[in-house]
Design an enzyme around this catalytic site. Structure first.
Site, PDB file in Angstrom:
ATOM      1  N   TYR A  32       0.829  -1.206   0.000  1.00 42.68           N
ATOM      2  CA  TYR A  32       0.000   0.000   0.000  1.00 42.68           C
ATOM      3  C   TYR A  32       0.859   1.249   0.000  1.00 42.68           C
ATOM      4  CZ  TYR A  32       0.912   1.078   4.950  1.00 42.68           C
ATOM      5  OH  TYR A  32       1.513   1.427   6.132  1.00 42.68           O
ATOM      6  N   ARG A  51       7.922   4.077  -4.911  1.00 44.39           N
ATOM      7  CA  ARG A  51       8.010   3.144  -3.775  1.00 44.39           C
ATOM      8  C   ARG A  51       7.002   2.011  -3.941  1.00 44.39           C
ATOM      9  NH1 ARG A  51       7.525   5.512   2.229  1.00 44.39           N
ATOM     10  NH2 ARG A  51       5.351   5.712   1.589  1.00 44.39           N
ATOM     11  N   LYS A 146       6.406  -1.884   1.892  1.00 41.00           N
ATOM     12  CA  LYS A 146       5.228  -1.269   2.537  1.00 41.00           C
ATOM     13  C   LYS A 146       4.064  -2.253   2.436  1.00 41.00           C
ATOM     14  CE  LYS A 146       3.234   3.341   3.166  1.00 41.00           C
ATOM     15  NZ  LYS A 146       3.402   3.430   4.612  1.00 41.00           N
ATOM     16  N   GLU A 178      13.131   2.540  13.506  1.00 40.07           N
ATOM     17  CA  GLU A 178      12.188   3.614  13.157  1.00 40.07           C
ATOM     18  C   GLU A 178      11.122   3.628  14.238  1.00 40.07           C
ATOM     19  OE1 GLU A 178      10.193   2.777   9.423  1.00 40.07           O
ATOM     20  OE2 GLU A 178      10.068   0.643   9.868  1.00 40.07           O
ATOM     21  N   LEU A 202      11.286   1.437   6.771  1.00 38.26           N
ATOM     22  CA  LEU A 202      10.608   1.883   5.563  1.00 38.26           C
ATOM     23  C   LEU A 202      11.327   3.121   5.033  1.00 38.26           C
ATOM     24  CD1 LEU A 202       7.953   1.289   3.888  1.00 38.26           C
ATOM     25  CD2 LEU A 202       7.157   3.426   4.896  1.00 38.26           C
TER      26      LEU A 202
HETATM   27  C1  LIG Z   1       6.710   1.956   9.543  1.00 37.63           C
HETATM   28  C2  LIG Z   1       6.722   3.284   8.878  1.00 37.63           C
HETATM   29  N1  LIG Z   1       7.874   3.966   8.803  1.00 37.63           N
HETATM   30  C3  LIG Z   1       7.943   5.181   8.235  1.00 37.63           C
HETATM   31  C4  LIG Z   1       6.817   5.796   7.700  1.00 37.63           C
HETATM   32  C5  LIG Z   1       6.930   7.154   7.085  1.00 37.63           C
HETATM   33  O1  LIG Z   1       6.818   7.085   5.686  1.00 37.63           O
HETATM   34  P1  LIG Z   1       6.299   8.336   4.825  1.00 37.63           P
HETATM   35  O2  LIG Z   1       7.163   9.491   5.185  1.00 37.63           O
HETATM   36  O3  LIG Z   1       6.493   7.889   3.424  1.00 37.63           O
HETATM   37  O4  LIG Z   1       4.870   8.560   5.199  1.00 37.63           O
HETATM   38  C6  LIG Z   1       5.602   5.124   7.738  1.00 37.63           C
HETATM   39  C7  LIG Z   1       4.407   5.755   7.156  1.00 37.63           C
HETATM   40  O5  LIG Z   1       3.324   5.287   7.237  1.00 37.63           O
HETATM   41  C8  LIG Z   1       5.539   3.839   8.337  1.00 37.63           C
HETATM   42  O6  LIG Z   1       4.382   3.165   8.401  1.00 37.63           O
END
Ligand SMILES: Cc1ncc(COP(=O)(O)O)c(C=O)c1O
Length: 291
Positions: A32, A51, A146, A178, A202
């Protein structure tokens, strides 16, 4: 009436139905994206689509649409919503098939998209900072994909929800990875630091924006393994995501971070991020970072 997208058709949410044998439902077998939309302009859409392509390739699901088709469907979905700032969610699953772990030979991917109002952190929280807790990162080892299988992230996020905190910051083997739904930056002695991109985190689109803004403005930046003790001793901690943007964490496990207030580098980055967003909105399209 909320209009959503399912397999090429726009329809009211209540009418969007997926067969129970969809592998997204049975196995969490899909990927997603979430794209923030400001004043009906998607922010960094190409990066999100890139991505998505990487996630699909990593799990062996064929991309059902070209980038142009994705752009067109997303624009049409955004146009159908009555609100300006939106969070477009879209997912692709491996499709409907008799339950069997191995990939089905003939299934068509299922594509679902919806768009909800984008709710950034309230101004008071941006101003005063937020609380976070920590936990051991016990998710799988391909956090760069993702995946819609989010049970690990869900359980970890619930820990902070129960502690009235905005995030759960994660350590794997004593090192920062993270947070449950955001990336993490720390600041020590004027240097912005974050773990390098690898299979344990991610690759956040917001992370990239923060990195580009830091570089374009000459802010010291380092990618490296960050020990748990360093996170606890940091002058500043930030979490970043498409919905949180850049948010300062001022309490970690009930201990003050730095002096317990959002730090000077956070304030600078927050301003840079808001200015950049405004520039993109004015231009009505994606722009690269320039000083
Ligand atoms: C586990 C995780 N890390 C990092 C992010 C941040 O990603 P982004 O900046 O692309 O929203 C997300 C966003 O949903 C996430 O679920």
């Amino acid at each position: 009436m909320n209009t959503v997208f399912l397999n090429g058709a726009f329809l009211p949410l209540e009418e969007a139905k997926v067969p129970v044998l969809d592998r997204g439902f049975i196995f969490g077998d899909g990927v997603y994206e979430v794209v923030p939309v400001y004043s009906k302009v998607p922010f960094r859409l190409d990066e999100h689509l890139a991505r998505l392509e990487r996630s699909l390739a990593a799990v062996g699901i064929g991309n059902p649409y070209t980038r142009e088709q994705w752009r067109g469907y997303i624009a049409a979905l955004v146009a159908r919503q009555p609100f300006e700032d939106q969070a477009v969610y879209f997912q692709v699953t491996r499709g409907v098939a008799k339950r069997d772990h191995a990939f089905p030979k003939h299934a068509q991917p299922t594509v679902f998209m919806m768009s909800n109002p984008l709710v950034p952190p309230p101004a008071a929280q941006v101003e005063s900072g937020a609380a976070a807790i920590t936990a051991r990162d016990n998710r799988w080892l391909r956090c760069d994909i993702k995946s819609i299988s989010l049970i690990g992230n869900v359980l970890l996020r619930q820990l902070s929800a129960e502690a009235d905190a905005v995030e759960t910051i994660l350590f794997r083997e004593g090192k920062l990875t993270e947070a449950s739904s955001s990336n993490v930056f720390v600041v020590k002695d004027g240097t912005i630091q974050s773990p390098p991109k690898n299979e344990l985190i991610l690759p956040g689109i917001t992370y990239d924006v923060v990195v580009e803004l830091a570089r374009a403005n000459g802010l010291p930046l380092e990618f490296r393994d960050i020990a748990e003790a360093e996170v606890r001793a940091a002058d500043e901690i930030w979490v970043t995501s498409s919905s949180k943007e850049v948010l300062a964490v001022v309490r970690l496990d009930a201990q003050a971070v730095g002096d317990g207030r959002p730090g000077p580098l956070f304030r600078q980055m927050y301003r840079l991020y808001q200015d950049f967003k405004r520039k993109v909105m004015r231009a009505g399209r994606r722009e690269s970072v320039s000083v």
